[in-house]
Design an enzyme around this catalytic site. Structure first.
Site, PDB file in Angstrom:
ATOM      1  N   HIS A  90       0.788  -0.824  -0.152  1.00 33.05           N
ATOM      2  CA  HIS A  90       0.335  -0.001   0.100  1.00 33.05           C
ATOM      3  C   HIS A  90       1.067   1.553   0.147  1.00 33.05           C
ATOM      4  CE1 HIS A  90      -3.539   2.411   0.735  1.00 33.05           C
ATOM      5  NE2 HIS A  90      -2.337   3.483   1.875  1.00 33.05           N
ATOM      6  N   ASP A 169     -15.772   1.989   6.062  1.00 26.27           N
ATOM      7  CA  ASP A 169     -14.899   3.120   6.470  1.00 26.27           C
ATOM      8  C   ASP A 169     -15.258   3.557   4.855  1.00 26.27           C
ATOM      9  OD1 ASP A 169     -11.606   3.702   5.439  1.00 26.27           O
ATOM     10  OD2 ASP A 169     -12.497   3.206   3.370  1.00 26.27           O
ATOM     11  N   ARG A 176     -15.040  12.042   6.440  1.00 25.38           N
ATOM     12  CA  ARG A 176     -13.757  13.205   7.039  1.00 25.38           C
ATOM     13  C   ARG A 176     -13.402  13.528   6.077  1.00 25.38           C
ATOM     14  NH1 ARG A 176      -9.852   8.011   7.064  1.00 25.38           N
ATOM     15  NH2 ARG A 176      -8.257   9.957   6.958  1.00 25.38           N
ATOM     16  N   SER A 191      -8.110   3.256   8.672  1.00 28.54           N
ATOM     17  CA  SER A 191      -8.907   3.451   6.574  1.00 28.54           C
ATOM     18  C   SER A 191      -7.534   2.734   6.290  1.00 28.54           C
ATOM     19  CB  SER A 191      -9.034   4.663   6.309  1.00 28.54           C
ATOM     20  OG  SER A 191      -9.226   4.832   5.396  1.00 28.54           O
ATOM     21  N   LYS A 195      -9.055  -2.289   4.506  1.00 26.00           N
ATOM     22  CA  LYS A 195      -9.031  -2.956   3.295  1.00 26.00           C
ATOM     23  C   LYS A 195      -8.357  -3.679   2.954  1.00 26.00           C
ATOM     24  CE  LYS A 195      -9.538   1.675   2.258  1.00 26.00           C
ATOM     25  NZ  LYS A 195      -8.981   2.947   1.963  1.00 26.00           N
TER      26      LYS A 195
HETATM   27  N1  URA Z   1      -5.810   6.165   2.176  1.00 26.87           N
HETATM   28  C1  URA Z   1      -6.766   5.459   2.723  1.00 26.87           C
HETATM   29  O1  URA Z   1      -7.234   4.435   2.132  1.00 26.87           O
HETATM   30  N2  URA Z   1      -7.355   5.943   3.601  1.00 26.87           N
HETATM   31  C2  URA Z   1      -6.718   7.362   4.477  1.00 26.87           C
HETATM   32  O2  URA Z   1      -7.845   7.683   5.233  1.00 26.87           O
HETATM   33  C3  URA Z   1      -6.073   7.678   3.193  1.00 26.87           C
HETATM   34  C4  URA Z   1      -5.345   7.199   2.423  1.00 26.87           C
END
Ligand code: URA
Length: 445
Positions: A90, A169, A176, A191, A195
């Site tokens: 990621h 999320d 947010r 967050s 995933k």
């Molecule tokens: N990417 C995400 O998936 N969540 C965040 O809060 C910031 C970047």
């Protein structure tokens, strides 16, 4: 909130504890997130929760509870007995960051399975899903129920976050986004990991960016985020390592979807810009070492390099493109990627050294050309973008071409104005930071 649990969640005292910087009672965060997912929490309470976490932070235990609740708000992929270690990478995102496109196939060629659930671009950063859709026909809507069979056949899935993966999320992130509560370490950590943990991984490599093109530009905050991500993943039994990498200059030479696919294809064929290849090999080598395919990250990096050079990574990508409805001919004939044919040049207005004062201005230039979104769900032009002709610190003369702008006739002047702030020429060379600055391993034990 109408809570089905025996003792209903007392929202006043729950939020009061967060306001006082105290840990909420065990289980309270989990029940709150469950209620959010079932849309039983009103916006005022959700906004207060997010603002309090943003301002007050979360204790490690509470962060684990929040992350766990968000993962289990949806499906977790069942990948037991797949026969290959399951890994993913990621990145916190940036300008020209297309690493996932060459890295995921290279990891598969080296013996891993990669169920990559990615996002779309929003704000100044691009998204892997949008980039892939520059390949004609490519479909990113993959049902979570199909991941297992696709991984068995192809080793790789490039999919999006569906309503069944970490739905909490989606709700939290959307709130947010409209309330200015994105840049919080516990909220970003939970967050991202909600995933990634839904992918049921064995190993996770995190590329946390610093610099003017990063979500969190300061190195110290980037490092704190990297530590939170690594420690939290580790607490869930996922081996993890992070690198703090450079977003003070663009990654590679292209910015914009079809141009970035073209550059990724070059990398997959063993060519392309050296910084992109270096980061792909570094992060890939870490992933192979995490799951024991390589004895060390360095040895892993050499294996990834071999997979790029011997065509095996390219073949994996070709098969996955075809399996997801894309036209594989676009990988050898990149004119099929639909890059905008009109090209304007931007030249140096003085002699000197190339600087990148504000990387986000590249993102705003792309927005002006129509290649980025102002709001979730907007259609974008995947064929516009910018190709850099020079590197950071390179000596140039008056009139040297600095970049090419691929456009469709609209937004060119405002894009040029943004690019004036993105790239500059100065009498002194810039202080160049390394591509990969610091490695953040999980703590022992
Ligand atoms: N990417 C995400 O998936 N969540 C965040 O809060 C910031 C970047």
């Amino acid at each position: 909130v109408s809570d089905e649990h025996p003792a209903p969640l007392d929202l006043r005292s729950f939020l009061g504890a967060l306001r006082a910087g105290q840990a909420p009672p065990a289980g309270a965060i989990e029940r709150f997130i469950q209620a959010v997912t079932e849309e039983r929490v009103d916006r005022a309470h959700l906004g207060a929760f997010l603002a309090l976490v943003f301002v007050r932070g979360l204790e490690p235990q509470a962060l684990l509870e929040l992350t766990r609740a968000m993962v289990h708000s949806g499906d977790v992929l069942d990948l037991e007995g797949l026969g290959r270690p399951v890994v993913d990478k990621h990145s916190t995102g940036g300008i020209g960051d297309k690493v996932s496109l060459p890295l995921a196939p290279a990891l598969v060629a080296a013996g891993c399975a990669v169920p990559m659930i990615s996002g779309r671009g929003l704000g100044h950063t691009g998204g892997t899903l949008d980039k892939l859709e520059a390949i004609p026909g490519f479909q990113t809507a993959v049902d979570p129920a199909e991941y297992r069979t696709r991984l068995e056949r192809f080793g790789l899935v490039f999919g999006g976050q569906t309503s069944r993966i970490a739905p909490a999320d989606r709700i939290l992130y959307a709130t947010r986004d409209v309330t200015g509560l994105v840049e919080s370490i516990p909220l970003i950590t939970s967050s991202i990991l909600s995933k990634k943990l839904a992918e049921n991984l064995d190993g996770l490599v995190l590329d946390v960016k610093f610099g003017s093109g990063a979500f969190l530009p300061e190195i110290e905050r980037g490092e704190a985020l990297a530590r939170a991500l690594v420690e939290t993943a580790q607490a869930f039994g996922v081996r993890a390592v992070a690198w703090l990498s450079n977003m003070q200059r663009p990654l590679g030479r292209t910015i914009g979807h079809s141009l970035e696919v073209e550059e990724s294809v070059h990398c997959l064929a063993g060519h392309g810009p050296s910084d992109l290849r270096e980061l792909v090999c570094l992060l890939g080598g870490e992933a192979l070492a995490l799951v024991g395919i390589a004895d060390s990250p360095g040895e892993g990096a050499l294996r990834i390099a071999r997979c790029l050079d011997d065509g095996s990574a390219f073949q994996v990508f070709e098969r996955v493109v075809e399996a997801q409805g894309g036209d594989p001919r676009a990988l050898t004939d990149t004119t099929l990627l639909g890059t905008a044919a009109q090209v304007a040049r931007h030249e140096a207005s003085a002699a000197g050294y190339v600087h990148f004062p504000d990387l986000r201005a590249f993102g705003r230039a792309l927005l002006q050309l129509g290649g980025a979104r102002r709001a979730v769900g907007e259609a974008i032009d995947l064929g516009v973008g910018v190709r850099l002709l020079v590197d950071e610190g390179q000596r140039v003369e008056l009139g040297t071409p600095l970049l090419e702008i691929h456009h469709r006739g609209t937004g060119l002047d405002p894009a040029r104005a943004e690019l004036e702030g993105a790239i500059a020429v100065a009498a002194e060379p810039p202080r160049r930071q390394p591509l990969a600055l610091r490695r953040i391993p999980a703590s022992e034990g």
